[in-house]
Design a protein around this motif. Structure first.
Motif, short mmCIF file in Angstrom:
data_model
loop_
_atom_site.label_atom_id
_atom_site.label_comp_id
_atom_site.label_asym_id
_atom_site.label_seq_id
_atom_site.Cartn_x
_atom_site.Cartn_y
_atom_site.Cartn_z
N THR A 336 0.30 -0.03 7.51
CA THR A 336 0.03 -0.81 8.67
C THR A 336 0.28 0.04 9.95
OG1 THR A 336 0.90 -2.71 7.79
CG2 THR A 336 0.80 -2.72 10.07
N TYR A 337 -1.09 0.23 10.52
CA TYR A 337 -1.38 1.07 11.85
C TYR A 337 -1.68 0.37 12.71
CZ TYR A 337 -1.20 5.14 8.63
OH TYR A 337 -0.77 6.21 7.83
N PRO A 338 -1.31 0.32 14.05
CA PRO A 338 -1.52 -0.27 15.08
C PRO A 338 -3.14 0.22 15.57
CG PRO A 338 -0.30 1.15 16.07
CD PRO A 338 -0.10 1.03 14.49
N ALA A 339 -3.94 -0.97 16.07
CA ALA A 339 -5.26 -0.42 16.24
C ALA A 339 -5.93 -1.43 17.43
CB ALA A 339 -6.09 -0.67 15.20
N ARG A 340 -5.20 -1.31 18.46
CA ARG A 340 -5.43 -2.25 19.61
C ARG A 340 -6.05 -1.05 20.64
NH1 ARG A 340 -4.67 -7.24 20.78
NH2 ARG A 340 -2.99 -7.48 19.21
N PHE A 341 -7.61 -1.37 20.44
CA PHE A 341 -8.54 -0.43 21.31
C PHE A 341 -9.43 -1.29 22.05
CE2 PHE A 341 -9.98 -1.00 17.01
CZ PHE A 341 -11.39 -1.20 17.08
N GLN A 342 -10.28 -0.46 22.96
CA GLN A 342 -11.18 -1.17 23.37
C GLN A 342 -12.79 -0.44 22.77
OE1 GLN A 342 -10.10 -0.54 27.81
NE2 GLN A 342 -12.12 -1.76 27.77
N LEU A 343 -13.59 -1.45 22.19
CA LEU A 343 -14.66 -1.13 21.55
C LEU A 343 -16.00 -0.97 22.54
CD1 LEU A 343 -16.41 -0.41 18.95
CD2 LEU A 343 -16.53 -2.85 18.62
N ILE A 344 -16.42 0.18 22.77
CA ILE A 344 -17.80 0.45 23.33
C ILE A 344 -18.89 0.84 22.24
CG2 ILE A 344 -18.77 1.50 25.21
CD1 ILE A 344 -16.31 -0.04 25.89
N LEU A 345 -19.82 0.05 22.35
CA LEU A 345 -21.08 0.13 21.68
C LEU A 345 -22.12 0.52 22.27
CD1 LEU A 345 -20.74 -3.05 19.25
CD2 LEU A 345 -20.07 -0.76 18.63
N ALA A 346 -23.04 1.51 21.76
CA ALA A 346 -24.36 1.74 22.56
C ALA A 346 -25.42 1.87 21.46
CB ALA A 346 -24.12 3.40 23.35
N ALA A 347 -26.51 1.36 21.67
CA ALA A 347 -27.61 1.28 20.79
C ALA A 347 -28.92 1.27 21.55
CB ALA A 347 -27.64 0.05 20.02
N ASN A 348 -29.94 1.93 21.07
CA ASN A 348 -31.29 1.78 21.35
C ASN A 348 -31.85 0.60 20.87
OD1 ASN A 348 -31.34 4.53 22.17
ND2 ASN A 348 -31.79 5.26 20.32
N PRO A 349 -33.03 -0.12 21.71
CA PRO A 349 -33.56 -1.49 21.32
C PRO A 349 -34.05 -1.48 20.03
CG PRO A 349 -34.71 -0.56 23.29
CD PRO A 349 -33.39 0.52 23.05
N CYS A 350 -34.74 -0.29 19.65
CA CYS A 350 -35.62 -0.29 18.48
C CYS A 350 -35.62 1.16 17.85
CB CYS A 350 -37.14 -0.66 18.73
SG CYS A 350 -37.86 0.24 19.95
#
Length: 503
Positions: A336-350
């Motif tokens: 069991t590992y802690p994983a309280r992180f902030q997720l930042i996603l980046a994507a192109n529209p197509c």
């Protein structure tokens, strides 16, 4: 028959369990037998330990040696037991006194010439020794700074087996750790370097103030990665407790160095979009090792080009995002590992991703399939969604610089302080950690403030989880504005951030 004892620690995840090592010298053909569920690396320690003892000027017993590691039902692996094995054999042979050995935990791998090498998980092992009531722990000298982070236990460092033997005999004093100073604030890229993108900058500030998850969509080269890379700079420094949490994970992952034993700034982890599920959430044979989500604990996990990741890889994020930890079952047990992180996603529209949306040549099915990898349940856990557009030439050439990282960080720290003061009685540190029932029942807002949210729920525009997450964002907006309670404007703005999704 002669019997010697020593003690070490088995690290499972970020937790440690004390292991008693017994050495029995008996009659029979000379040989060394290791019992207690050892793995391959631990089985090979028989040859390492024997060579280290003889090359340190000590005599290896010419008898049948049985080395037992208890608890016998606990799988044990790695080379951290080498020093304890050697001392147990020497104690059984009467070569060293047992007075100090009976109250000391020994950690470290032995080289063939007797040198002590560091191992993974020194920090959680020392913490386990302290919590179990042990008074002294001996670690490799290079890991002395890391082990010295734990207060309330005597930490000693040795360069080789010879020093440990002389210390047990009372002929030498081992080194002690010096004071560990927090690193000066590291130089980070400044937020003022990002031209334009006022909406995205605002969303980044809100994300930092409340520890919310965030997604940027837009054509390539528009500043999505630049903004994500500047998020750690506006986050507050880690507290002492958080620093130990993060450092323990990096210790298990083998990422700590002698010149940087303590992590004081929020980590920034950006795996490549071709990473596997094991690389992202953790895995490996035997006992699972921490993945990117755990290494980003109390920091930022940035997934650039997230639409290029596999569907199963993306879906593996759902449980860590909800629970703040990962539980990985492998052959040797559940880690069991802690994983309280902030997720930042980046994507192109197509897939073609032109600078102007009207120049897109993708078929409608290709556009839907591209961002369709981001499922509804996953996106429901992303609090802020921002679609970015190309900036004007005037914004690029303006002489007026945007707000600096320092200015934004000051507001973020004030907002976080307000959240800590409000939730301190419940143990929550940020608005993102507050459970939904607490927001709906104990801290319920007025009917006027919730009118827009009720309309969205009735229309099926948001889920119950989405409503809870919007409430958390509304509290963050109130903290940034210096308000004690969110109003209709804050709730409406929070709902607006959930609508900006260009799928």
């Amino acid at each position: 028959m002669a019997l010697g004892r020593a003690h070490s620690v088995a690290v499972r995840g970020v937790e440690g369990e004390l292991v008693e090592i017994e050495a029995d010298l008996g009659r029979g053909l000379p040989g060394t037998h290791l019992v207690g569920l050892p793995d391959t690396a631990l089985q090979e320690s028989r040859d390492r330990v024997r060579a280290a003892v003889t090359n340190s000027g000590e005599k290896w017993p010419d008898s049948r040696i049985i080395l037992a590691l208890s608890p016998a039902t606990l799988p044990k692996g790695g080379s951290a037991y080498d020093l304890a094995l050697a001392c147990a054999v020497l104690a059984a042979d009467g070569a060293v006194p047992v007075a100090d050995l009976e109250k000391t935990v020994l950690l470290g791998e032995l080289a063939l010439d007797g040198r002590l090498r560091t191992v993974r998980g020194i920090l959680p092992a020392v913490l386990a020794a302290k919590h179990s009531g042990w008074s002294t722990v001996v670690v490799p000298y290079v890991a002395l700074a890391e082990a010295g982070l734990v207060a309330g236990i005597d930490v000693l460092g040795a360069r080789d087996l010879r020093e440990v033997v002389e210390w047990l005999r009372g002929e030498l004093l081992l080194a002690k750790p010096g004071a560990v100073e927090r690193e000066p604030e590291r130089v980070v890229a400044d937020l003022s370097e990002v031209a334009g993108q006022e909406d995205a900058r605002m969303a980044l500030e809100v994300a930092a103030a409340g520890a919310h998850h965030l997604m940027f969509t837009g054509p390539p080269g528009i500043g999505k990665t630049m903004l994500a890379q500047r998020l750690p700079g506006i986050l507050p420094a880690l507290s002492e407790e958080e620093s130990l949490e993060v450092t323990a994970i990096h210790s298990v992952a083998g990422l700590l160095t002698a010149d940087r034993p303590l992590i004081t700034e929020p980590p920034f982890v950006a795996p490549h979009h071709t990473c596997s599920i094991s690389a992202l959430v953790g895995g490996g044979s035997g006992m699972a090792r921490p993945g990117a989500v755990s290494r980003a604990h109390r920091g930022v996990l940035f997934l650039d080009e997230c639409a290029e990741l596999g569907v199963k890889t993306l879906e593996a994020l759902r449980t860590p995002l909800e629970d703040g930890e990962v539980r990985i079952a492998r052959r040797d047990g559940v880690a069991t590992y802690p994983a309280r992180f902030q997720l930042i996603l980046a994507a192109n529209p197509c897939p073609c991703a032109p600078p102007r949306q009207e120049d897109c040549v993708c078929a409608p099915t290709a556009r839907r399939r591209y961002l369709g990898k981001l499922s509804g349940p996953l996106m429901d856990r992303v609090d802020l969604r921002v679609q970015m557009f190309a900036v004007s030439v005037g914004a690029l050439n303006t002489a007026d610089a945007a707000e600096s990282t320092a200015a934004v960080r000051a507001r973020v720290e004030q907002a976080r302080a307000a959240a800590v003061e409000r939730w301190s009685d419940f143990g929550w540190r940020t608005n993102a950690e507050v459970p939904g029932p607490a927001l709906r029942q104990r801290f319920r807002l007025g009917r006027d403030a919730l009118a827009a949210m009720e309309r969205s729920l009735r229309a099926g525009e948001i889920t119950a989880r989405g409503a809870d997450r919007a409430l958390r964002v509304a509290w963050t907006l109130a903290d940034l504005a210096g308000l004690t309670v969110p109003g209709a404007d804050e709730v409406g703005c929070a709902l607006g951030f959930r609508d900006r999704w260009a799928a």
